[in-house]
Design a protein around this motif. Structure first.
Motif, PDB file in Angstrom:
ATOM      1  N   ARG A   8       5.256  -2.768  -2.398  1.00 22.46           N
ATOM      2  CA  ARG A   8       6.656  -2.501  -2.055  1.00 22.46           C
ATOM      3  C   ARG A   8       6.813  -2.286  -0.548  1.00 22.46           C
ATOM      4  NH1 ARG A   8      10.494   1.559  -1.590  1.00 22.46           N
ATOM      5  NH2 ARG A   8      12.447   1.142  -2.682  1.00 22.46           N
ATOM      6  N   ASN A   9       5.882  -1.541   0.043  1.00 20.93           N
ATOM      7  CA  ASN A   9       5.941  -1.310   1.483  1.00 20.93           C
ATOM      8  C   ASN A   9       5.734  -2.605   2.264  1.00 20.93           C
ATOM      9  OD1 ASN A   9       6.447   1.444   1.286  1.00 20.93           O
ATOM     10  ND2 ASN A   9       4.281   1.993   1.283  1.00 20.93           N
ATOM     11  N   LEU A  10       4.831  -3.440   1.786  1.00 17.60           N
ATOM     12  CA  LEU A  10       4.604  -4.742   2.422  1.00 17.60           C
ATOM     13  C   LEU A  10       5.882  -5.568   2.413  1.00 17.60           C
ATOM     14  CD1 LEU A  10       2.683  -7.001   3.514  1.00 17.60           C
ATOM     15  CD2 LEU A  10       2.291  -7.629   1.118  1.00 17.60           C
ATOM     16  N   LEU A  11       6.583  -5.562   1.291  1.00 24.05           N
ATOM     17  CA  LEU A  11       7.825  -6.327   1.165  1.00 24.05           C
ATOM     18  C   LEU A  11       8.944  -5.747   2.025  1.00 24.05           C
ATOM     19  CD1 LEU A  11       7.657  -6.951  -2.675  1.00 24.05           C
ATOM     20  CD2 LEU A  11       7.488  -8.707  -0.903  1.00 24.05           C
ATOM     21  N   ARG A  12       9.001  -4.433   2.109  1.00 20.29           N
ATOM     22  CA  ARG A  12      10.032  -3.820   2.964  1.00 20.29           C
ATOM     23  C   ARG A  12       9.822  -4.204   4.422  1.00 20.29           C
ATOM     24  NH1 ARG A  12      10.757   2.301   2.667  1.00 20.29           N
ATOM     25  NH2 ARG A  12       8.517   2.253   2.975  1.00 20.29           N
TER      26      ARG A  12
END
Length: 199
Positions: A8-12
């Motif tokens: 999720r952090n990678l995508l954000r």
């Protein structure tokens, strides 16, 4: 769970990069997948709608602003006029250098917020933190601070960042921003005039 949080952090972060590089119209699930280097459809699984993507970027910007507004343990902030002037020059240099993509994404969010009140509420929280931090730093530097003076300095820095980002190097902008030392010094001299004893 940790793997999901990391993804999720990678995508954000990828969404923030896409928004800064391609603008609002370029923020698509496909573009985020590509920027993150993940299989097609991954971003949509985590953020099903475009509004969810925008919320993810706003959330990430809020986290980054919180980090930037927190002094390291033991740090006291600027201790005088020259120290604060150096801090402002550093902020301008960072916003138009290493932090350029983050700031561009933040500005793109403002355009979206003019049509999406829910997004404006998130940005208002960032703005409130920013103004409070800048006022605190001006007090730390020993200026005769009022809320109005603190806001003038903060708004001038905001406007300078936008102007610097909008004008390519070498293109005159009429604001004196080709000399950041003179710009910052002049701003502080207007808002916080030196007393005769300052030398």
């Amino acid at each position: 769970m940790a793997e999901n949080a990391n993804r999720r952090n990678l995508l954000r972060d990828a969404a923030l990069e896409v928004l800064s590089a391609e603008g609002s119209r370029g923020l698509t699930h496909r573009a985020v997948d590509g920027a993150a280097g993940v299989p097609s459809g991954t971003a949509k699984n985590y953020f099903p709608t475009r509004d969810a993507l925008l919320a993810a970027v706003a959330e990430r910007c809020l986290e980054l602003f919180r980090q930037a507004g927190t002094l390291p343990t033991g740090a006291t902030g600027p201790t005088g006029r020259e120290d604060f002037a150096a801090l402002l020059r550093g902020l301008l240099a960072e916003a138009t250098g290493p932090g350029r993509r983050r700031v561009l994404a933040y500005l793109e969010l403002h355009g979206e917020a003019s049509r999406k009140p829910w997004l404006g509420k998130v940005l208002a929280e960032i703005s409130a933190m920013d103004f409070a931090t800048m006022e605190r730093l001006q007090r730390s530097a020993g200026f005769d601070v009022t809320p109005q003076r603190a806001r003038v300095v903060t708004m001038a820095v905001h406007a300078a960042v936008v102007d610097l980002l909008a004008h390519p190097p070498g293109v005159p902008n009429g604001a004196g921003l080709d000399d950041l030392d003179a710009f910052v010094g002049g701003l502080l001299d207007v808002v916080y005039p030196r007393s005769p004893t300052d030398g």
